[in-house]
Design a protein around this motif. Structure first.
Motif, mmCIF file in Angstrom:
data_model
loop_
_atom_site.group_PDB
_atom_site.id
_atom_site.type_symbol
_atom_site.label_atom_id
_atom_site.label_comp_id
_atom_site.label_asym_id
_atom_site.label_seq_id
_atom_site.Cartn_x
_atom_site.Cartn_y
_atom_site.Cartn_z
ATOM 1 N N VAL A 8 0.849 -1.193 0.000
ATOM 2 C CA VAL A 8 0.000 0.000 0.000
ATOM 3 C C VAL A 8 0.881 1.238 0.000
ATOM 4 O O VAL A 8 1.818 1.339 0.791
ATOM 5 C CB VAL A 8 -0.921 0.002 1.232
ATOM 6 C CG1 VAL A 8 -1.762 1.261 1.263
ATOM 7 C CG2 VAL A 8 -1.778 -1.236 1.246
ATOM 8 N N ARG A 9 0.604 2.158 -0.928
ATOM 9 C CA ARG A 9 1.354 3.416 -0.969
ATOM 10 C C ARG A 9 0.870 4.323 0.147
ATOM 11 O O ARG A 9 -0.308 4.383 0.447
ATOM 12 C CB ARG A 9 1.146 4.123 -2.301
ATOM 13 C CG ARG A 9 1.821 3.405 -3.446
ATOM 14 C CD ARG A 9 1.642 4.129 -4.745
ATOM 15 N NE ARG A 9 2.121 5.497 -4.627
ATOM 16 C CZ ARG A 9 1.801 6.461 -5.472
ATOM 17 N NH1 ARG A 9 1.036 6.207 -6.497
ATOM 18 N NH2 ARG A 9 2.264 7.671 -5.311
ATOM 19 N N ARG A 10 1.773 5.009 0.770
ATOM 20 C CA ARG A 10 1.437 5.976 1.815
ATOM 21 C C ARG A 10 1.062 7.287 1.142
ATOM 22 O O ARG A 10 1.890 7.944 0.521
ATOM 23 C CB ARG A 10 2.631 6.207 2.742
ATOM 24 C CG ARG A 10 3.124 4.978 3.415
ATOM 25 C CD ARG A 10 2.233 4.624 4.562
ATOM 26 N NE ARG A 10 2.765 3.454 5.233
ATOM 27 C CZ ARG A 10 2.457 3.106 6.441
ATOM 28 N NH1 ARG A 10 1.603 3.822 7.127
ATOM 29 N NH2 ARG A 10 2.969 2.042 6.976
ATOM 30 N N ILE A 11 -0.199 7.668 1.234
ATOM 31 C CA ILE A 11 -0.671 8.895 0.605
ATOM 32 C C ILE A 11 -0.216 10.088 1.437
ATOM 33 O O ILE A 11 -0.299 10.073 2.665
ATOM 34 C CB ILE A 11 -2.200 8.881 0.456
ATOM 35 C CG1 ILE A 11 -2.599 7.767 -0.503
ATOM 36 C CG2 ILE A 11 -2.710 10.228 -0.040
ATOM 37 C CD1 ILE A 11 -4.082 7.593 -0.653
ATOM 38 N N CYS A 12 0.233 11.114 0.756
ATOM 39 C CA CYS A 12 0.719 12.337 1.401
ATOM 40 C C CYS A 12 -0.403 12.981 2.207
ATOM 41 O O CYS A 12 -1.475 13.262 1.666
ATOM 42 C CB CYS A 12 1.242 13.296 0.341
ATOM 43 S SG CYS A 12 1.772 14.887 0.991
ATOM 44 N N PRO A 13 -0.189 13.257 3.495
ATOM 45 C CA PRO A 13 -1.229 13.878 4.298
ATOM 46 C C PRO A 13 -1.461 15.360 3.966
ATOM 47 O O PRO A 13 -2.523 15.901 4.251
ATOM 48 C CB PRO A 13 -0.728 13.723 5.737
ATOM 49 C CG PRO A 13 0.745 13.582 5.616
ATOM 50 C CD PRO A 13 0.994 12.918 4.288
ATOM 51 N N ALA A 14 -0.484 15.987 3.337
ATOM 52 C CA ALA A 14 -0.628 17.403 3.018
ATOM 53 C C ALA A 14 -1.555 17.642 1.831
ATOM 54 O O ALA A 14 -2.288 18.629 1.786
ATOM 55 C CB ALA A 14 0.746 18.020 2.744
#
Length: 61
Positions: A8-14
């Protein structure tokens, strides 16, 4: 045969994965085209995912 699931790719929280957007400057050029600029998320540099090193650094906190 078993199917392997991709990590799973870690989606940017910004930017929530929307890393690059087109921003309208308002108005049109002499040929009638809408004037826009491209803006990239400063946190992920336009990739939409958090770099692996940031994931590892934040994991121990």
């Amino acid at each position: 045969m078993a199917q392997h699931t991709p990590p799973v790719r870690r989606i940017c929280p910004a930017c929530d994965g929307f890393a690059t957007v087109a921003v309208t400057l308002g108005g049109r050029d002499p040929r009638g085209h809408l004037r826009t600029i491209t803006a990239h998320c400063p946190a992920c540099q336009g990739t939409g995912a958090v770099p692996a090193r940031r994931v590892r650094e934040g994991a121990g906190a």
